[in-house]
Write a protein that holds these residues in place. Structure first.
Motif, mmCIF file in Angstrom:
data_model
loop_
_atom_site.group_PDB
_atom_site.id
_atom_site.type_symbol
_atom_site.label_atom_id
_atom_site.label_comp_id
_atom_site.label_asym_id
_atom_site.label_seq_id
_atom_site.Cartn_x
_atom_site.Cartn_y
_atom_site.Cartn_z
ATOM 1 N N LEU A 1 0.978 -1.274 -0.004
ATOM 2 C CA LEU A 1 -0.155 0.038 0.175
ATOM 3 C C LEU A 1 0.770 1.294 0.020
ATOM 4 O O LEU A 1 0.673 2.321 -0.834
ATOM 5 C CB LEU A 1 -1.095 0.031 1.254
ATOM 6 N N GLY A 2 1.945 1.176 0.798
ATOM 7 C CA GLY A 2 3.021 2.491 0.753
ATOM 8 C C GLY A 2 3.673 2.661 -0.656
ATOM 9 O O GLY A 2 3.615 3.866 -1.278
ATOM 10 N N THR A 3 3.729 1.430 -1.251
ATOM 11 C CA THR A 3 4.511 1.563 -2.565
ATOM 12 C C THR A 3 3.217 2.043 -3.804
ATOM 13 O O THR A 3 3.768 3.063 -4.609
ATOM 14 C CB THR A 3 4.831 0.199 -3.162
ATOM 15 N N LEU A 4 2.122 1.422 -3.494
ATOM 16 C CA LEU A 4 1.134 1.986 -4.391
ATOM 17 C C LEU A 4 0.987 3.726 -4.099
ATOM 18 O O LEU A 4 0.774 4.391 -5.156
ATOM 19 C CB LEU A 4 -0.405 1.397 -4.055
ATOM 20 N N LEU A 5 0.843 3.982 -3.126
ATOM 21 C CA LEU A 5 0.567 5.567 -2.651
ATOM 22 C C LEU A 5 1.519 6.541 -3.193
ATOM 23 O O LEU A 5 1.637 7.488 -3.952
ATOM 24 C CB LEU A 5 0.406 5.641 -1.169
ATOM 25 N N GLN A 6 2.948 5.894 -3.122
ATOM 26 C CA GLN A 6 4.164 6.766 -3.530
ATOM 27 C C GLN A 6 4.233 6.499 -5.247
ATOM 28 O O GLN A 6 4.665 7.379 -5.585
ATOM 29 C CB GLN A 6 5.472 6.207 -2.854
ATOM 30 N N ALA A 7 3.684 5.742 -5.645
ATOM 31 C CA ALA A 7 3.701 5.358 -7.396
ATOM 32 C C ALA A 7 2.272 6.170 -7.967
ATOM 33 O O ALA A 7 2.353 6.257 -9.140
ATOM 34 C CB ALA A 7 3.530 3.849 -7.413
ATOM 35 N N ASN A 8 1.615 6.770 -7.115
ATOM 36 C CA ASN A 8 0.296 7.346 -7.724
ATOM 37 C C ASN A 8 0.875 8.497 -8.419
ATOM 38 O O ASN A 8 1.402 9.388 -8.079
ATOM 39 C CB ASN A 8 -0.423 7.931 -6.404
ATOM 40 N N PRO A 9 0.396 8.546 -9.798
ATOM 41 C CA PRO A 9 1.041 9.479 -10.756
ATOM 42 C C PRO A 9 0.747 10.967 -10.227
ATOM 43 O O PRO A 9 1.753 11.785 -10.326
ATOM 44 C CB PRO A 9 0.179 9.421 -12.009
ATOM 45 N N ALA A 10 -0.422 11.390 -9.475
ATOM 46 C CA ALA A 10 -0.668 12.658 -8.992
ATOM 47 C C ALA A 10 0.261 13.017 -7.944
ATOM 48 O O ALA A 10 0.952 14.154 -7.900
ATOM 49 C CB ALA A 10 -2.129 12.748 -8.465
ATOM 50 N N ALA A 11 0.694 12.079 -6.990
ATOM 51 C CA ALA A 11 1.685 12.176 -5.895
ATOM 52 C C ALA A 11 2.996 12.387 -6.518
ATOM 53 O O ALA A 11 3.937 12.965 -6.009
ATOM 54 C CB ALA A 11 1.460 11.046 -4.944
ATOM 55 N N VAL A 12 3.305 11.688 -7.592
ATOM 56 C CA VAL A 12 4.724 11.664 -8.139
ATOM 57 C C VAL A 12 5.072 13.010 -8.779
ATOM 58 O O VAL A 12 5.999 13.575 -8.544
ATOM 59 C CB VAL A 12 4.803 10.483 -9.403
ATOM 60 N N TYR A 13 4.091 13.630 -9.609
ATOM 61 C CA TYR A 13 4.269 14.893 -9.836
ATOM 62 C C TYR A 13 4.233 15.979 -8.761
ATOM 63 O O TYR A 13 5.000 16.974 -9.139
ATOM 64 C CB TYR A 13 3.095 15.290 -11.132
ATOM 65 N N ILE A 14 3.288 15.979 -7.903
ATOM 66 C CA ILE A 14 3.505 16.916 -6.584
ATOM 67 C C ILE A 14 4.938 16.789 -6.030
ATOM 68 O O ILE A 14 5.487 17.667 -5.753
ATOM 69 C CB ILE A 14 2.191 16.522 -5.740
ATOM 70 N N ASP A 15 5.405 15.507 -5.754
ATOM 71 C CA ASP A 15 6.435 15.502 -5.111
ATOM 72 C C ASP A 15 7.530 15.924 -5.852
ATOM 73 O O ASP A 15 8.671 16.518 -5.269
ATOM 74 C CB ASP A 15 6.746 13.976 -4.493
#
Length: 309
Positions: free
Chosen positions: A247-261
């Motif tokens: 679940l942690g990996t899925l949250l971090q690989a979320n495309p919206a989260a990737v571009y925000i980070d």
């Protein structure tokens, strides 16, 4: 006695086609083609590129007209995401204390809100790109992909206005300018390609099922809460030891989260590389290519159906 002359026999009309010749062969023999038929992929790309000036002008016109009836006019392009950030700060930063342990929380939050708004607005506009512009689609002949792409370009232009306010906020809260700010440009390019691809997918779905536009705000709001707009996914994953690793990996690989980070990494000095998931640039590029190419092909497949029925 008058002499009667026989009239020559009438010339028979030319046959419509040889016996057994079907309509497709007859049309091909006379150089006819189906009206509104889907062009080949290469021809479609060339048509879209030939109309690049229309796409840019249409996006600018829509952006200018968006707040034409408001007294503050184009200031709302900056004020709307700022007001959203203020509300999120009170609810999440103050009441729920998500700002605890996050340095430069206000720049952190405002960056997340601005970048997320770009994706959210692009997808919402793309969902209505065909169903909300049927008059234009039925009246003019042009590659229909021009509409969702132009709406994404409109949202990119709006984000660039907001970025000017973001720079002021960064400086006001003590975040110094740095060479890493230049990384914002490739981040925006990748995010634009991703947004355009998803918008093309949703434009086709919205053309077939207009009611999907009513459901999208709820889906996008859920996506926002999973994208680390108001909190740090990295800190949350580290603090929650009982959280499943997948679940942690899925949250971090979320495309919206990737571009925000990636945007936070580019603009905020305290948001270092340790807060980013592994291979983040490869993940961001992969999402952009997957959504951009896949969305374009998916939309092109139904080109001849838009505006009919």
């Amino acid at each position: 006695m008058s002499q009667v002359l026989d009239a020559p026999p009438p010339t028979p009309a030319p046959a419509a086609g040889a016996p057994g010749e079907d309509l497709a062969a007859l049309a091909a023999r006379h150089g006819l083609s189906v009206s509104g038929a889907r062009p080949t992929l290469s021809a479609y790309v060339r048509q879209l590129w030939a109309r690049r000036h229309f796409i840019g002008a249409f996006a600018t016109a829509k952006l200018t007209a968006q707040y034409s009836q408001a007294k503050l006019g184009q200031l709302w392009q900056v004020m709307t995401p700022l007001l959203n950030a203020a509300v999120y700060y009170v609810i999440f930063g103050v009441l729920m204390q998500t700002k605890r342990g996050v340095p430069d929380y206000v720049p952190f939050l405002v960056t997340g809100v601005f970048v997320w708004t770009f994706t959210q607005s692009s997808i919402m506009a793309g969902t209505r790109a065909i169903s909300g512009n049927l008059g234009l689609v039925r009246a003019l002949h042009f590659p229909r992909a021009a509409l969702p792409v132009s709406f994404c370009l409109q949202q990119l232009q709006q984000l660039l206005f907001s970025m000017a306010a973001l720079v002021v906020i960064l400086l006001a809260f003590g975040v110094p300018p740095a060479p890493s700010w230049l990384l914002a440009a490739p981040v925006l390019v990748l995010q634009f390609v991703f947004n355009a691809g998803v918008s093309l997918i949703m434009a086709r779905v919205g053309a077939k099922i207009p009611d999907i536009a009513q459901l999208m705000p709820f889906l996008l709001r859920t996506w926002m809460y999973a994208s680390g707009v108001m909190f740090s996914i990295d800190r949350m994953v580290s603090a929650q030891s009982d959280l499943p690793s997948w679940l942690g990996t899925l949250l971090q690989a979320n495309p919206a989260a990737v571009y925000i980070d990636l945007m936070r990494f580019a603009l905020i000095d305290s948001f270092g590389g340790s807060h980013l998931p592994p291979h983040v640039w490869a993940v961001a590029t992969g999402w952009a290519l997957l959504a951009g190419i896949g969305g374009f092909l998916y939309f092109w497949k139904a080109e001849e159906t838009y505006g009919r029925g």
